[in-house]
Design an enzyme around this catalytic site. Structure first.
Site, mmCIF file in Angstrom:
data_model
loop_
_atom_site.group_PDB
_atom_site.id
_atom_site.type_symbol
_atom_site.label_atom_id
_atom_site.label_comp_id
_atom_site.label_asym_id
_atom_site.label_seq_id
_atom_site.Cartn_x
_atom_site.Cartn_y
_atom_site.Cartn_z
ATOM 1 N N SER A 98 -1.787 1.350 -4.103
ATOM 2 C CA SER A 98 -0.626 1.050 -4.941
ATOM 3 C C SER A 98 0.552 1.827 -4.373
ATOM 4 O O SER A 98 0.369 2.940 -3.857
ATOM 5 C CB SER A 98 -0.899 1.524 -6.371
ATOM 6 O OG SER A 98 0.314 1.661 -7.082
ATOM 7 N N LYS B 275 -5.431 -6.668 -8.608
ATOM 8 C CA LYS B 275 -5.271 -5.363 -9.258
ATOM 9 C C LYS B 275 -4.327 -5.510 -10.456
ATOM 10 O O LYS B 275 -4.567 -4.941 -11.503
ATOM 11 C CB LYS B 275 -4.708 -4.355 -8.253
ATOM 12 C CG LYS B 275 -4.421 -3.043 -8.886
ATOM 13 C CD LYS B 275 -4.128 -1.998 -7.853
ATOM 14 C CE LYS B 275 -3.452 -0.840 -8.503
ATOM 15 N NZ LYS B 275 -2.012 -1.062 -8.648
ATOM 16 N N ASP B 276 -3.271 -6.307 -10.272
ATOM 17 C CA ASP B 276 -2.360 -6.589 -11.389
ATOM 18 C C ASP B 276 -2.895 -7.813 -12.132
ATOM 19 O O ASP B 276 -2.284 -8.887 -12.115
ATOM 20 C CB ASP B 276 -0.951 -6.838 -10.852
ATOM 21 C CG ASP B 276 -0.378 -5.595 -10.202
ATOM 22 O OD1 ASP B 276 -0.237 -4.585 -10.897
ATOM 23 O OD2 ASP B 276 -0.123 -5.622 -8.982
ATOM 24 N N MET C 274 7.471 -5.978 -3.839
ATOM 25 C CA MET C 274 8.640 -5.138 -4.130
ATOM 26 C C MET C 274 8.818 -4.134 -2.997
ATOM 27 O O MET C 274 9.474 -3.099 -3.175
ATOM 28 C CB MET C 274 8.467 -4.433 -5.468
ATOM 29 C CG MET C 274 8.392 -5.435 -6.621
ATOM 30 S SD MET C 274 8.883 -4.734 -8.198
ATOM 31 C CE MET C 274 7.646 -3.490 -8.425
ATOM 32 N N GLY C 275 8.226 -4.425 -1.843
ATOM 33 C CA GLY C 275 8.359 -3.532 -0.693
ATOM 34 C C GLY C 275 7.359 -2.406 -0.726
ATOM 35 O O GLY C 275 6.399 -2.432 -1.506
ATOM 36 N N HIS D 63 -1.039 -5.074 0.273
ATOM 37 C CA HIS D 63 -0.113 -6.161 0.662
ATOM 38 C C HIS D 63 -0.569 -6.789 1.982
ATOM 39 O O HIS D 63 -0.502 -7.999 2.154
ATOM 40 C CB HIS D 63 1.305 -5.621 0.883
ATOM 41 C CG HIS D 63 1.945 -5.057 -0.340
ATOM 42 N ND1 HIS D 63 2.228 -3.723 -0.474
ATOM 43 C CD2 HIS D 63 2.372 -5.655 -1.485
ATOM 44 C CE1 HIS D 63 2.817 -3.516 -1.645
ATOM 45 N NE2 HIS D 63 2.906 -4.669 -2.284
ATOM 46 N N LEU E 24 5.164 -1.701 1.641
ATOM 47 C CA LEU E 24 3.926 -2.435 1.912
ATOM 48 C C LEU E 24 2.791 -1.483 2.295
ATOM 49 O O LEU E 24 2.978 -0.570 3.093
ATOM 50 C CB LEU E 24 4.163 -3.451 3.037
ATOM 51 C CG LEU E 24 5.292 -4.455 2.791
ATOM 52 C CD1 LEU E 24 5.310 -5.507 3.888
ATOM 53 C CD2 LEU E 24 5.198 -5.109 1.425
ATOM 54 N N HIS E 25 1.620 -1.725 1.690
ATOM 55 C CA HIS E 25 0.434 -0.919 1.987
ATOM 56 C C HIS E 25 -0.727 -1.866 2.287
ATOM 57 O O HIS E 25 -0.542 -3.098 2.350
ATOM 58 C CB HIS E 25 0.125 0.033 0.830
ATOM 59 C CG HIS E 25 0.090 -0.638 -0.506
ATOM 60 N ND1 HIS E 25 -0.839 -1.596 -0.833
ATOM 61 C CD2 HIS E 25 0.886 -0.506 -1.599
ATOM 62 C CE1 HIS E 25 -0.630 -2.018 -2.059
ATOM 63 N NE2 HIS E 25 0.424 -1.383 -2.551
HETATM 64 O O1 PAF Z 1 3.410 -7.354 -8.009
HETATM 65 C C1 PAF Z 1 4.587 -7.080 -7.651
HETATM 66 O O2 PAF Z 1 4.817 -6.406 -6.644
HETATM 67 C C2 PAF Z 1 5.756 -7.596 -8.472
HETATM 68 O O3 PAF Z 1 5.462 -7.569 -9.819
HETATM 69 C C3 PAF Z 1 6.231 -8.983 -8.031
HETATM 70 C C4 PAF Z 1 5.144 -10.050 -8.261
HETATM 71 C C5 PAF Z 1 6.630 -8.962 -6.569
HETATM 72 C C6 PAF Z 1 7.451 -9.414 -8.847
HETATM 73 O O4 PAF Z 1 8.497 -8.528 -8.677
#
Ligand code: PAF
Length: 350
Positions: free
Chosen positions: A190, A154-155, A29-30, A36, A32-33
């Site tokens: 995060s 983490k998610d 979702m942008g 990512h 970036l850290h």
């Molecule tokens: O983990 C995320 O950043 C979001 O939930 C994802 C997987 C990009 C979906 O929008």
């Protein structure tokens, strides 16, 4: 690096890729850290082509959540992607994906994961969140058709749901989980950490300390859920500004609560610090990990493996030496190398 904003551009990019080469996808979702960037590094090393999607998905935010203040840093994100060797970035506007920014609940076909996975942990306080994630991830998978897609552990709940989605909807995509990346204090990276002041950042690291304290008791043999959860809660109580929403120990696949750990358990925390909601998690595994290291002759496999085993406290097994030793033993016993039955018998006593 290609910047793709429309579905037509994306399809054109996809069609030009050779069918014998692999495409990796990092959905984001942008903002970036380091978390990512570790997904990008993994994706880069596994695939011929790598695409990052940057889409702040309105479908996964509740009406009172932080969609409007979620950090937007597209220029910096594109720069990170360029620097890390990403081949293409797909960054559409919501309308391009059929989502109205005014009314995100517009009449879009949605993907509804099983309730047993969405009604627990974060799903309890975020109704509709995982449906929004599943819907957008399915759209991205259909549009991009990657061979592999990378998600952070983490998610953890999201990861379980996406694996289930891929299995249930028959997406021919390999889901690669990537470990939690932490700051020096232990705080998991995060995008929401940006909402925290320096003081709060320090306080937030208590989530990791709670998990780490439970992990260390687990390594000493503690398997009881109540006892492990009490350790986490005890640590969290040291920082009263951090208000737990839940602290749970669940089965890593079904997400059902555990009373004791037989093989594996996932510790999961959600907590509020001021107006910021934080999550963190740790997998507790009874079996020691098995790490396989291979490579061409003379590459230093044995040296590296011995050092890794030493550092992680694992057994070191040199399979090359093992096969040679077995061959020597079989020859010493005077058994023909074609005689499988006698070799198998000899190995039992070896
Ligand atoms: O983990 C995320 O950043 C979001 O939930 C994802 C997987 C990009 C979906 O929008």
């Amino acid at each position: 690096m290609k910047r793709l904003t429309t579905i037509a551009e994306l399809r054109d990019y996809r069609q030009r890729l050779s069918s014998t080469q692999t495409l990796g996808l990092i959905p984001t979702m942008g903002n970036l850290h380091a978390g990512h960037l570790s997904l990008i590094r993994q994706g880069r090393s596994h695939n011929d082509h790598l695409i990052v999607s940057i889409f702040l998905n309105p479908l996964q935010f509740g009406p009172n959540e932080d969609l409007n203040r979620y950090p937007k840093t597209l220029d910096a994100d594109l720069e990170h992607c360029r620097e890390t060797g990403v081949d293409a970035v797909f960054c559409p506007q919501p309308e391009e994906l059929g989502i109205s920014s005014q009314d995100s609940s517009s009449c879009l076909t949605q993907v509804c994961p099983p309730e047993s996975l969405t009604s627990v942990l974060c799903g309890r306080s975020r109704p509709g969140h995982f449906q929004g994630v599943a819907t957008i991830v399915s759209k991205l998978f259909n549009l991009i058709q990657p061979d592999r897609a990378y998600f952070g552990e983490k998610d953890a709940q999201q990861l379980v749901i996406i694996r289930r989605l891929v299995a249930d909807l028959n997406f021919p995509i390999e889901i690669i989980p990537c470990p939690v990346v932490r700051e020096a204090s232990g705080l998991a990276y995060s995008s929401r950490n940006q909402y925290l002041s320096d003081r709060q950042r320090e306080q937030a690291s208590v989530l990791y300390r709670g998990l780490a304290a439970a992990h260390s008791q687990f390594q000493r043999g503690q398997r009881d859920a109540k006892a492990l959860l009490a350790i986490v809660k005890g640590e969290l109580a040291q920082v009263p500004q951090v208000q737990p929403e839940y602290v749970e120990l669940v089965d890593p696949q079904s997400l059902a609560p555990l009373t004791t750990i037989k093989e594996q358990g996932r510790l999961a925390i959600a907590a509020h610090l001021g107006s910021t909601r934080l999550i963190d998690t740790m997998l507790l595994t009874v079996r020691q990990p098995i790490v396989a290291i291979d490579g061409p002759a003379g590459a230093g496999k044995s040296t590296v493996t011995r050092q890794v085993a030493d550092k992680l406290g694992l057994l070191y097994l040199d399979t090359g030496a093992m096969y040679r030793a077995v061959t020597w033993y079989v020859l010493e016993c005077g058994i023909s190398v074609q005689d499988e039955a006698h070799i198998a018998q000899a190995l039992k006593n070896c």
